[in-house]
Design a protein around this motif. Structure first.
Motif, short mmCIF file in Angstrom:
data_model
loop_
_atom_site.label_atom_id
_atom_site.label_comp_id
_atom_site.label_asym_id
_atom_site.label_seq_id
_atom_site.Cartn_x
_atom_site.Cartn_y
_atom_site.Cartn_z
N UNK A 238 0.80 -1.22 0.00
CA UNK A 238 0.00 0.00 0.00
C UNK A 238 0.83 1.28 0.00
N UNK A 239 2.15 1.13 -0.09
CA UNK A 239 2.99 2.31 -0.32
C UNK A 239 3.16 2.60 -1.82
N UNK A 240 2.63 1.74 -2.65
CA UNK A 240 2.76 1.93 -4.11
C UNK A 240 2.01 3.18 -4.55
N UNK A 241 2.39 3.67 -5.72
CA UNK A 241 1.92 4.99 -6.13
C UNK A 241 0.50 5.06 -6.65
N UNK A 242 -0.09 3.94 -6.99
CA UNK A 242 -1.43 3.97 -7.58
C UNK A 242 -2.18 2.70 -7.23
N UNK A 243 -3.49 2.71 -7.44
CA UNK A 243 -4.30 1.52 -7.17
C UNK A 243 -3.87 0.34 -8.04
N UNK A 244 -3.63 0.52 -9.36
CA UNK A 244 -3.17 -0.62 -10.14
C UNK A 244 -1.86 -1.22 -9.62
N UNK A 245 -0.95 -0.37 -9.16
CA UNK A 245 0.32 -0.88 -8.62
C UNK A 245 0.08 -1.62 -7.31
N UNK A 246 -0.84 -1.15 -6.50
CA UNK A 246 -1.18 -1.85 -5.27
C UNK A 246 -1.78 -3.22 -5.59
N UNK A 247 -2.69 -3.26 -6.55
CA UNK A 247 -3.28 -4.55 -6.94
C UNK A 247 -2.20 -5.53 -7.41
N UNK A 248 -1.30 -5.03 -8.24
CA UNK A 248 -0.26 -5.91 -8.80
C UNK A 248 0.63 -6.49 -7.70
N UNK A 249 1.00 -5.63 -6.75
CA UNK A 249 1.86 -6.12 -5.66
C UNK A 249 1.10 -7.08 -4.76
N UNK A 250 -0.17 -6.82 -4.51
CA UNK A 250 -0.97 -7.75 -3.71
C UNK A 250 -1.06 -9.12 -4.35
N UNK A 251 -1.19 -9.14 -5.66
CA UNK A 251 -1.25 -10.42 -6.37
C UNK A 251 0.05 -11.20 -6.17
N UNK A 252 1.18 -10.49 -6.20
CA UNK A 252 2.47 -11.15 -5.98
C UNK A 252 2.57 -11.67 -4.54
N UNK A 253 2.16 -10.85 -3.58
CA UNK A 253 2.25 -11.24 -2.18
C UNK A 253 1.28 -12.37 -1.85
N UNK A 254 0.12 -12.39 -2.50
CA UNK A 254 -0.85 -13.45 -2.25
C UNK A 254 -0.31 -14.82 -2.66
N UNK A 255 0.65 -14.83 -3.57
CA UNK A 255 1.24 -16.09 -4.03
C UNK A 255 2.44 -16.52 -3.19
N UNK A 256 2.78 -15.72 -2.18
CA UNK A 256 3.94 -16.02 -1.32
C UNK A 256 3.52 -17.07 -0.29
N UNK A 257 4.08 -18.28 -0.32
CA UNK A 257 3.66 -19.34 0.60
C UNK A 257 3.96 -19.01 2.06
N UNK A 258 5.00 -18.23 2.31
CA UNK A 258 5.33 -17.87 3.70
C UNK A 258 4.23 -17.02 4.31
#
Length: 365
Positions: A238-258
């Motif tokens: 949520x420090x990303x500059x825009x909503x699309x960037x936040x969505x993209x990073x969330x998708x990456x983090x959601x795939x993190x098994x840890x």
């Protein structure tokens, strides 16, 4: 001693040096309409100048919650009827009341037990002594209905640790007592069963005499806040500059098994956040992100409320999303809102800027 104000759903009492304003609308968990807000303001103004009063308590008769927010059904009817004057009257009264609570000349204690959301946060969380219980559920849920956080809430969100404010604002995620204290929306955890004893102690002025010190006698240590455990991934996304960037990073983090295996996150996971963002209208998300970040730069409650008021009037007079969101959530309850814009790419910078530049009569001097 009981005092009478212009709406019977607002109860006002004095006991020695304690003034007390109580919301009494249990069938609607204290949902606010214009009459209630104006009566609340009337009571607040009278107690502010009462020389017998040195402490104020705000609470409610409904054990289910302090205040669920504004009366959205009535608001929906006013907007669809084209009665913008009535809508404006409500919001002007509500926002100035929130600021008046923050400016009250004596300590204000609030019981934010149970459901305390939206307008309830505006009443409860600008006070200096804010109590939550094990029943508390706090949120700024405005993006659920296609709107943006208001009642001074964007400043509370802006002042939350790291990027917790952006997360709570965009997703409308709920906080329990530990989360609310961690995020800066509350100060003390008191057991629900002890609230009556706190009231009595405030009335009788048992030693220690100041409200803050007195409440420490009832203060419980909350469990570790799930929001604190989530702080790492929240700040990352949520420090990303825009909503699309936040969505993209969330998708990456959601795939993190840890992260998927981290049990102390509670409901605050990247996957859950991404799913919530998918339910929210892109326009509300973009405006909310901008609003919280502008509030962080500004830092003044009244200036932030002025900003929220302009946004509210822009929504009411130019945008259909809020009416549609209320319809889907509260009127027809089909949970199938038809947002005006359906993708982030449709939300231009010019559109967002136009919301913040909307002209409205100032609330404060």
């Amino acid at each position: 001693m009981t005092q009478t104000v212009s709406d019977e759903r607002i109860l006002v009492k004095k006991h020695t040096a304690l003034g007390r304003i109580t919301i009494d609308r249990p069938r609607a968990i204290g949902a606010l309409d214009t009459g209630m807000v104006e009566a609340f303001a009337e009571a607040l103004a009278a107690l502010a100048t009462d020389t017998d009063i040195d402490t104020l308590l705000l609470d409610a008769t409904d054990d289910r919650g302090f205040c669920s927010g504004g009366d959205l059904r009535r608001l929906h009817q006013q907007i669809t009827d084209g009665d913008i004057e009535a809508v404006d009257r409500f919001f002007r009264a509500e926002y100035t009341l929130d600021a008046a609570i923050a400016d009250f000349p004596h300590p204000v204690v609030t019981f934010a037990n149970g459901v305390t959301m939206g307008g309830g946060v505006g009443l409860a969380c600008h006070a200096p002594v804010r109590i939550v219980t094990e029943t508390s559920r706090l949120a700024m849920p405005e993006t659920r209905i296609g709107f943006t956080p208001d009642v001074g809430g964007t400043l509370l969100l802006a002042n939350a640790p790291g990027r917790i404010g952006e997360y709570l604002a965009l997703t409308s995620a709920e906080m329990d007592a530990a989360d609310a204290i961690y995020a800066g929306f509350a100060d003390h955890l008191v057991r629900f069963e002890d609230l009556a004893a706190v009231r009595e102690a405030l009335e009788t002025r048992a030693d220690p005499s100041t409200p803050g010190e007195l409440i420490l006698l009832f203060d419980e240590t909350p469990d570790p806040a799930a929001l604190a455990a989530a702080r790492g991934w929240v700040d990352d996304a949520f420090s990303r500059g825009s909503v699309p960037e936040i969505r993209a990073r969330l998708a990456e983090l959601a795939a993190d098994p840890a992260l998927a295996e981290q049990a102390d996150l509670g409901p605050h996971t990247p996957a859950a956040a991404l799913a919530l963002l998918e339910q929210r209208p892109p326009l509300a998300l973009a405006i909310t992100l901008e609003s919280v970040r502008r509030a962080r730069e500004n830092g003044d409650l009244k200036a932030v409320i002025e900003q929220e008021y302009r946004l509210m009037m822009w929504y009411v007079t130019t945008q259909p999303d809020m009416v549609e969101g209320i319809r889907a959530q509260m009127i027809d309850k089909d949970a199938a809102p038809r947002w005006q814009l359906t993708s982030d790419t449709q939300v231009t910078r010019e559109l967002v800027e136009s919301a913040f530049e909307h002209e409205a009569t100032p609330l404060f001097g």
